[in-house]
Design a protein around this motif. Sequence first.
Motif, PDB file in Angstrom:
ATOM      1  N   ASN A  13       0.856  -1.188   0.000  1.00 22.92           N
ATOM      2  CA  ASN A  13       0.000   0.000   0.000  1.00 22.92           C
ATOM      3  C   ASN A  13       0.892   1.237   0.000  1.00 22.92           C
ATOM      4  O   ASN A  13       1.588   1.519   0.979  1.00 22.92           O
ATOM      5  CB  ASN A  13      -0.912  -0.015   1.221  1.00 22.92           C
ATOM      6  CG  ASN A  13      -1.922   1.104   1.199  1.00 22.92           C
ATOM      7  OD1 ASN A  13      -1.625   2.209   0.771  1.00 22.92           O
ATOM      8  ND2 ASN A  13      -3.113   0.823   1.669  1.00 22.92           N
ATOM      9  N   LEU A  14       0.870   1.974  -1.106  1.00 26.15           N
ATOM     10  CA  LEU A  14       1.721   3.163  -1.219  1.00 26.15           C
ATOM     11  C   LEU A  14       1.298   4.279  -0.275  1.00 26.15           C
ATOM     12  O   LEU A  14       2.110   5.105   0.130  1.00 26.15           O
ATOM     13  CB  LEU A  14       1.715   3.675  -2.659  1.00 26.15           C
ATOM     14  CG  LEU A  14       2.332   2.743  -3.693  1.00 26.15           C
ATOM     15  CD1 LEU A  14       2.152   3.316  -5.093  1.00 26.15           C
ATOM     16  CD2 LEU A  14       3.801   2.514  -3.403  1.00 26.15           C
ATOM     17  N   HIS A  15       0.019   4.320   0.088  1.00 31.41           N
ATOM     18  CA  HIS A  15      -0.482   5.384   0.963  1.00 31.41           C
ATOM     19  C   HIS A  15      -0.027   5.194   2.412  1.00 31.41           C
ATOM     20  O   HIS A  15       0.311   6.152   3.090  1.00 31.41           O
ATOM     21  CB  HIS A  15      -2.009   5.461   0.905  1.00 31.41           C
ATOM     22  CG  HIS A  15      -2.520   5.768  -0.472  1.00 31.41           C
ATOM     23  ND1 HIS A  15      -2.319   6.980  -1.095  1.00 31.41           N
ATOM     24  CD2 HIS A  15      -3.205   5.004  -1.348  1.00 31.41           C
ATOM     25  CE1 HIS A  15      -2.852   6.961  -2.295  1.00 31.41           C
ATOM     26  NE2 HIS A  15      -3.399   5.770  -2.485  1.00 31.41           N
ATOM     27  N   THR A  16      -0.028   3.968   2.887  1.00 27.60           N
ATOM     28  CA  THR A  16       0.350   3.730   4.282  1.00 27.60           C
ATOM     29  C   THR A  16       1.760   3.172   4.421  1.00 27.60           C
ATOM     30  O   THR A  16       2.254   2.968   5.518  1.00 27.60           O
ATOM     31  CB  THR A  16      -0.629   2.740   4.951  1.00 27.60           C
ATOM     32  OG1 THR A  16      -0.565   1.494   4.251  1.00 27.60           O
ATOM     33  CG2 THR A  16      -2.036   3.286   4.951  1.00 27.60           C
ATOM     34  N   ASN A  17       2.414   2.903   3.266  1.00 30.58           N
ATOM     35  CA  ASN A  17       3.767   2.364   3.266  1.00 30.58           C
ATOM     36  C   ASN A  17       3.865   1.018   3.984  1.00 30.58           C
ATOM     37  O   ASN A  17       4.852   0.728   4.644  1.00 30.58           O
ATOM     38  CB  ASN A  17       4.734   3.377   3.877  1.00 30.58           C
ATOM     39  CG  ASN A  17       6.084   3.358   3.200  1.00 30.58           C
ATOM     40  OD1 ASN A  17       6.202   2.926   2.056  1.00 30.58           O
ATOM     41  ND2 ASN A  17       7.094   3.821   3.895  1.00 30.58           N
ATOM     42  N   THR A  18       2.805   0.212   3.871  1.00 27.15           N
ATOM     43  CA  THR A  18       2.789  -1.093   4.523  1.00 27.15           C
ATOM     44  C   THR A  18       2.395  -2.179   3.527  1.00 27.15           C
ATOM     45  O   THR A  18       1.796  -1.924   2.492  1.00 27.15           O
ATOM     46  CB  THR A  18       1.777  -1.132   5.689  1.00 27.15           C
ATOM     47  OG1 THR A  18       0.480  -0.826   5.174  1.00 27.15           O
ATOM     48  CG2 THR A  18       2.133  -0.150   6.775  1.00 27.15           C
ATOM     49  N   GLU A  19       2.736  -3.400   3.863  1.00 25.56           N
ATOM     50  CA  GLU A  19       2.376  -4.548   3.042  1.00 25.56           C
ATOM     51  C   GLU A  19       1.144  -5.206   3.642  1.00 25.56           C
ATOM     52  O   GLU A  19       1.052  -5.379   4.851  1.00 25.56           O
ATOM     53  CB  GLU A  19       3.543  -5.544   3.023  1.00 25.56           C
ATOM     54  CG  GLU A  19       3.365  -6.649   2.039  1.00 25.56           C
ATOM     55  CD  GLU A  19       4.589  -7.533   1.976  1.00 25.56           C
ATOM     56  OE1 GLU A  19       4.573  -8.564   2.646  1.00 25.56           O
ATOM     57  OE2 GLU A  19       5.536  -7.185   1.253  1.00 25.56           O
ATOM     58  N   THR A  20       0.175  -5.538   2.807  1.00 25.40           N
ATOM     59  CA  THR A  20      -1.019  -6.223   3.279  1.00 25.40           C
ATOM     60  C   THR A  20      -1.136  -7.548   2.547  1.00 25.40           C
ATOM     61  O   THR A  20      -0.636  -7.715   1.441  1.00 25.40           O
ATOM     62  CB  THR A  20      -2.293  -5.392   3.010  1.00 25.40           C
ATOM     63  OG1 THR A  20      -2.398  -5.158   1.610  1.00 25.40           O
ATOM     64  CG2 THR A  20      -2.267  -4.078   3.743  1.00 25.40           C
ATOM     65  N   SER A  21      -1.794  -8.509   3.168  1.00 23.84           N
ATOM     66  CA  SER A  21      -1.973  -9.803   2.517  1.00 23.84           C
ATOM     67  C   SER A  21      -3.300 -10.411   2.920  1.00 23.84           C
ATOM     68  O   SER A  21      -3.872 -10.081   3.947  1.00 23.84           O
ATOM     69  CB  SER A  21      -0.834 -10.748   2.878  1.00 23.84           C
ATOM     70  OG  SER A  21      -0.827 -10.999   4.264  1.00 23.84           O
ATOM     71  N   VAL A  22      -3.781 -11.290   2.065  1.00 26.58           N
ATOM     72  CA  VAL A  22      -5.029 -12.000   2.284  1.00 26.58           C
ATOM     73  C   VAL A  22      -4.795 -13.464   1.953  1.00 26.58           C
ATOM     74  O   VAL A  22      -4.164 -13.777   0.946  1.00 26.58           O
ATOM     75  CB  VAL A  22      -6.142 -11.445   1.360  1.00 26.58           C
ATOM     76  CG1 VAL A  22      -7.408 -12.256   1.491  1.00 26.58           C
ATOM     77  CG2 VAL A  22      -6.401  -9.979   1.656  1.00 26.58           C
ATOM     78  N   THR A  23      -5.287 -14.346   2.779  1.00 31.87           N
ATOM     79  CA  THR A  23      -5.213 -15.777   2.507  1.00 31.87           C
ATOM     80  C   THR A  23      -6.611 -16.274   2.208  1.00 31.87           C
ATOM     81  O   THR A  23      -7.561 -15.924   2.900  1.00 31.87           O
ATOM     82  CB  THR A  23      -4.629 -16.541   3.713  1.00 31.87           C
ATOM     83  OG1 THR A  23      -3.312 -16.042   3.961  1.00 31.87           O
ATOM     84  CG2 THR A  23      -4.564 -18.024   3.454  1.00 31.87           C
ATOM     85  N   CYS A  24      -6.730 -17.085   1.165  1.00 28.33           N
ATOM     86  CA  CYS A  24      -8.028 -17.570   0.717  1.00 28.33           C
ATOM     87  C   CYS A  24      -7.952 -19.079   0.504  1.00 28.33           C
ATOM     88  O   CYS A  24      -7.018 -19.557  -0.137  1.00 28.33           O
ATOM     89  CB  CYS A  24      -8.390 -16.860  -0.589  1.00 28.33           C
ATOM     90  SG  CYS A  24      -9.899 -17.413  -1.346  1.00 28.33           S
ATOM     91  N   THR A  25      -8.913 -19.813   1.012  1.00 24.82           N
ATOM     92  CA  THR A  25      -8.988 -21.249   0.778  1.00 24.82           C
ATOM     93  C   THR A  25     -10.132 -21.519  -0.185  1.00 24.82           C
ATOM     94  O   THR A  25     -11.243 -21.047   0.029  1.00 24.82           O
ATOM     95  CB  THR A  25      -9.249 -22.008   2.098  1.00 24.82           C
ATOM     96  OG1 THR A  25      -8.198 -21.699   3.011  1.00 24.82           O
ATOM     97  CG2 THR A  25      -9.291 -23.504   1.866  1.00 24.82           C
ATOM     98  N   ILE A  26      -9.859 -22.268  -1.258  1.00 28.57           N
ATOM     99  CA  ILE A  26     -10.893 -22.590  -2.231  1.00 28.57           C
ATOM    100  C   ILE A  26     -10.956 -24.094  -2.466  1.00 28.57           C
ATOM    101  O   ILE A  26      -9.982 -24.809  -2.240  1.00 28.57           O
ATOM    102  CB  ILE A  26     -10.658 -21.867  -3.576  1.00 28.57           C
ATOM    103  CG1 ILE A  26      -9.335 -22.303  -4.201  1.00 28.57           C
ATOM    104  CG2 ILE A  26     -10.697 -20.366  -3.407  1.00 28.57           C
ATOM    105  CD1 ILE A  26      -9.144 -21.823  -5.608  1.00 28.57           C
ATOM    106  N   LEU A  27     -12.109 -24.564  -2.898  1.00 33.30           N
ATOM    107  CA  LEU A  27     -12.275 -25.964  -3.272  1.00 33.30           C
ATOM    108  C   LEU A  27     -12.389 -26.047  -4.782  1.00 33.30           C
ATOM    109  O   LEU A  27     -13.169 -25.314  -5.395  1.00 33.30           O
ATOM    110  CB  LEU A  27     -13.528 -26.553  -2.622  1.00 33.30           C
ATOM    111  CG  LEU A  27     -13.494 -26.669  -1.108  1.00 33.30           C
ATOM    112  CD1 LEU A  27     -14.839 -27.170  -0.601  1.00 33.30           C
ATOM    113  CD2 LEU A  27     -12.388 -27.616  -0.675  1.00 33.30           C
ATOM    114  N   LEU A  28     -11.598 -26.924  -5.387  1.00 32.70           N
ATOM    115  CA  LEU A  28     -11.630 -27.131  -6.827  1.00 32.70           C
ATOM    116  C   LEU A  28     -12.242 -28.488  -7.131  1.00 32.70           C
ATOM    117  O   LEU A  28     -11.896 -29.476  -6.482  1.00 32.70           O
ATOM    118  CB  LEU A  28     -10.207 -27.089  -7.402  1.00 32.70           C
ATOM    119  CG  LEU A  28      -9.374 -25.846  -7.137  1.00 32.70           C
ATOM    120  CD1 LEU A  28      -7.964 -26.046  -7.653  1.00 32.70           C
ATOM    121  CD2 LEU A  28     -10.007 -24.634  -7.780  1.00 32.70           C
ATOM    122  N   ASP A  29     -13.124 -28.544  -8.133  1.00 35.52           N
ATOM    123  CA  ASP A  29     -13.611 -29.861  -8.531  1.00 35.52           C
ATOM    124  C   ASP A  29     -12.507 -30.556  -9.344  1.00 35.52           C
ATOM    125  O   ASP A  29     -11.476 -29.955  -9.671  1.00 35.52           O
ATOM    126  CB  ASP A  29     -14.934 -29.777  -9.293  1.00 35.52           C
ATOM    127  CG  ASP A  29     -14.849 -29.030 -10.609  1.00 35.52           C
ATOM    128  OD1 ASP A  29     -13.759 -29.005 -11.234  1.00 35.52           O
ATOM    129  OD2 ASP A  29     -15.870 -28.466 -11.034  1.00 35.52           O
TER     130      ASP A  29
END
Length: 74
Positions: A13-29
Motif C-alpha cells: 500500500n503506497l499510501h500507508t507504506n505497509t504490506e497487506t496480505s489476504v489468505t483464501c482457501t478454495i475448493l476445486l472440482d
Amino acid sequence: MKCSLITHMREFNLHTNTETSVTCTILLDEEVNKLITESAKASGRSKKVEVTMRLKDHALRYKSITAIGEVTER
C-alpha cells in the motif's frame, strides 16, 4: 474429488507504506484441479501461484460474474 488450495497474496500500500496480505482457501472440482495442474506445470509455476495469478487477472478484467461464462467486463 475436491482439492483444497490456499493462496496468499501480498500487496504494498503506497499510501500507508505497509504490506497487506489476504489468505483464501478454495475448493476445486476434479476437472478444474486437472486444468490448473496442467497449466501450472506448463508455465513452471506452482498451483498456488497459478491460481493467484488467474484470480487476480479475472478480478481486474471483469466487473461481475452471474454464471460460469457469463461475465460483465470492466
